[in-house]
Write a protein that holds these residues in place. Structure first.
Motif, PDB file in Angstrom:
ATOM      1  N   UNK A  85       1.000  -1.172   0.070  1.00 45.27           N
ATOM      2  CA  UNK A  85       0.003  -0.089  -0.080  1.00 45.27           C
ATOM      3  C   UNK A  85       0.699   1.210  -0.175  1.00 45.27           C
ATOM      4  N   UNK A  86       1.922   1.261   0.764  1.00 42.83           N
ATOM      5  CA  UNK A  86       2.984   2.502   0.393  1.00 42.83           C
ATOM      6  C   UNK A  86       3.651   2.746  -0.659  1.00 42.83           C
ATOM      7  N   UNK A  87       3.239   1.775  -1.736  1.00 43.67           N
ATOM      8  CA  UNK A  87       4.153   2.115  -2.862  1.00 43.67           C
ATOM      9  C   UNK A  87       3.578   3.285  -3.632  1.00 43.67           C
ATOM     10  N   UNK A  88       2.327   3.414  -3.454  1.00 46.77           N
ATOM     11  CA  UNK A  88       1.752   4.618  -4.131  1.00 46.77           C
ATOM     12  C   UNK A  88       0.447   5.391  -3.507  1.00 46.77           C
ATOM     13  N   UNK A 109      -4.691   1.421  -2.381  1.00 46.81           N
ATOM     14  CA  UNK A 109      -4.946   1.121  -1.227  1.00 46.81           C
ATOM     15  C   UNK A 109      -5.443  -0.300  -0.996  1.00 46.81           C
ATOM     16  N   UNK A 110      -5.040  -0.758   0.190  1.00 48.01           N
ATOM     17  CA  UNK A 110      -5.636  -2.190   0.443  1.00 48.01           C
ATOM     18  C   UNK A 110      -6.802  -2.212   1.611  1.00 48.01           C
ATOM     19  N   UNK A 138     -11.599   2.201  -0.039  1.00 45.21           N
ATOM     20  CA  UNK A 138     -11.460   2.773  -1.510  1.00 45.21           C
ATOM     21  C   UNK A 138     -10.496   3.686  -1.894  1.00 45.21           C
ATOM     22  N   UNK A 139     -10.093   3.580  -3.150  1.00 50.26           N
ATOM     23  CA  UNK A 139      -9.018   4.457  -3.993  1.00 50.26           C
ATOM     24  C   UNK A 139      -9.396   4.493  -5.249  1.00 50.26           C
ATOM     25  N   UNK A 140      -8.321   5.068  -6.276  1.00 51.41           N
ATOM     26  CA  UNK A 140      -8.376   4.739  -7.472  1.00 51.41           C
ATOM     27  C   UNK A 140      -8.165   3.347  -7.926  1.00 51.41           C
ATOM     28  N   UNK A 141      -7.346   2.582  -7.296  1.00 51.90           N
ATOM     29  CA  UNK A 141      -7.038   1.199  -7.564  1.00 51.90           C
ATOM     30  C   UNK A 141      -7.114   0.777  -6.036  1.00 51.90           C
ATOM     31  N   UNK A 142      -7.551  -0.437  -5.890  1.00 56.42           N
ATOM     32  CA  UNK A 142      -7.404  -0.977  -4.543  1.00 56.42           C
ATOM     33  C   UNK A 142      -7.470  -2.494  -4.510  1.00 56.42           C
ATOM     34  N   UNK A 153      -9.638  -3.664  -7.720  1.00 57.01           N
ATOM     35  CA  UNK A 153     -10.784  -2.708  -7.850  1.00 57.01           C
ATOM     36  C   UNK A 153     -10.468  -1.515  -8.447  1.00 57.01           C
ATOM     37  N   UNK A 154     -11.220  -1.090  -9.267  1.00 58.85           N
ATOM     38  CA  UNK A 154     -10.974   0.221 -10.217  1.00 58.85           C
ATOM     39  C   UNK A 154     -12.501   0.663 -10.270  1.00 58.85           C
TER      40      UNK A 154
END
Length: 270
Positions: free
Chosen positions: A45-48, A52-53, A56-60, A101-102
């Motif tokens: 999760x810290x990579x960007x 997120x893990x 919700x986020x743009x990609x999760x 998830x996107x």
């Protein structure tokens, strides 16, 4: 000494399907998946900031749509499943290759769980398969030889245009740069359908995540649309529809090694 393996990678490539039973039908389309070390989710999760893990986020990556649906951690579920196939997991890493998830939508027709030795050799694999009816089944294989193929009885309804008879033959190749999987559906010693997945790993940087969003903004939804679109084309070709049977008694099927050579469907028809 082996170089440290990143906690997460982006996997870009394509999937192809070819049907040879009664009616020929083939298609291919691009896909993007994630390859995540389920024991290092915080580091992943810290990579960007756009990934997120469990939130919700743009990609999760959802924690409640795989394994035992959040009743235990992804790592605990995978290790217990490997142990049920008599595989020792101590000292090994568990990597999950799956659709993210996107745009708050996710559908993963298959999630691939790899058990890797310290030398990055695949020791076991779980194919967690989902259908569009919201059902799941796992095919589990202990890998004694990375060059070997292995087979499992078909125990899960995936497509309404195939019944649930026959077996699957799996061929997997994994390296630091590439991942390739071929699944052959075999009936009466003939290959009636082949599905393949070919992926190349990329660093999980914000730049690459944003590139993924721009080039495939509806990744999960696109997979779902593609499944139904190809099903419509099969229906219009007159392929027989098979009603969904009840679920198999067990949620896991265990694979065995095989050295048998299955003749191709094309040769069998000549």
């Amino acid at each position: 000494m082996n170089a440290p393996v990143a906690p997460i990678s982006i996997m870009r490539g394509h999937t192809s399907h070819a049907r040879t039973e009664k009616v020929s039908h083939a298609f291919s389309y691009g896909v993007t998946l994630l390859d995540v070390d389920v024991d290092r989710l915080d580091a992943a999760e810290a990579c960007s900031p756009v990934f997120s893990v469990g939130k919700p986020n743009l990609i999760s990556l959802s924690l409640k749509k795989r394994g035992d649906l959040g009743q235990s951690t992804l790592s605990d579920w995978a290790r217990a499943t490997f142990a049920s196939a008599d595989v020792e997991t101590h000292g090994c890493a568990v990597r999950l290759i799956t659709f993210p998830t996107t745009e708050f939508y996710t559908f993963a027709p298959v999630s691939i769980w790899l058990l890797l030795s310290p030398a990055q050799t695949v020791r076991a694999v779980i194919y967690e398969v989902n259908n569009t009816f919201g059902e799941r089944h796992s095919y589990v294989a202990k890998i004694n030889d990375p060059d070997e193929t292995y087979e499992a009885e078909k125990n899960f309804h995936v497509s309404p245009f195939f019944d649930r008879t026959g077996r699957y033959r799996f061929t997997l190749r994994n390296s630091a740069e590439n991942f390739a999987l071929k699944i052959e559906n075999i009936k009466n010693d003939q290959i009636v359908h082949t599905a393949s997945l070919s992926l190349k790993r990329q660093p999980a940087t914000t730049k690459n995540f944003l590139r993924f969003l721009v080039t495939a903004p509806l990744s999960g939804l696109g997979v779902t649309v593609a499944i139904h679109w190809e099903a419509l084309k099969l229906f219009l070709k007159g392929v027989s529809y098979h009603p969904k049977p009840g679920l198999a008694e067990h949620s896991k099927t265990y694979a065995t090694e095989t050295h048998r050579r299955i003749p191709s469907a094309r040769k069998s028809q000549t």
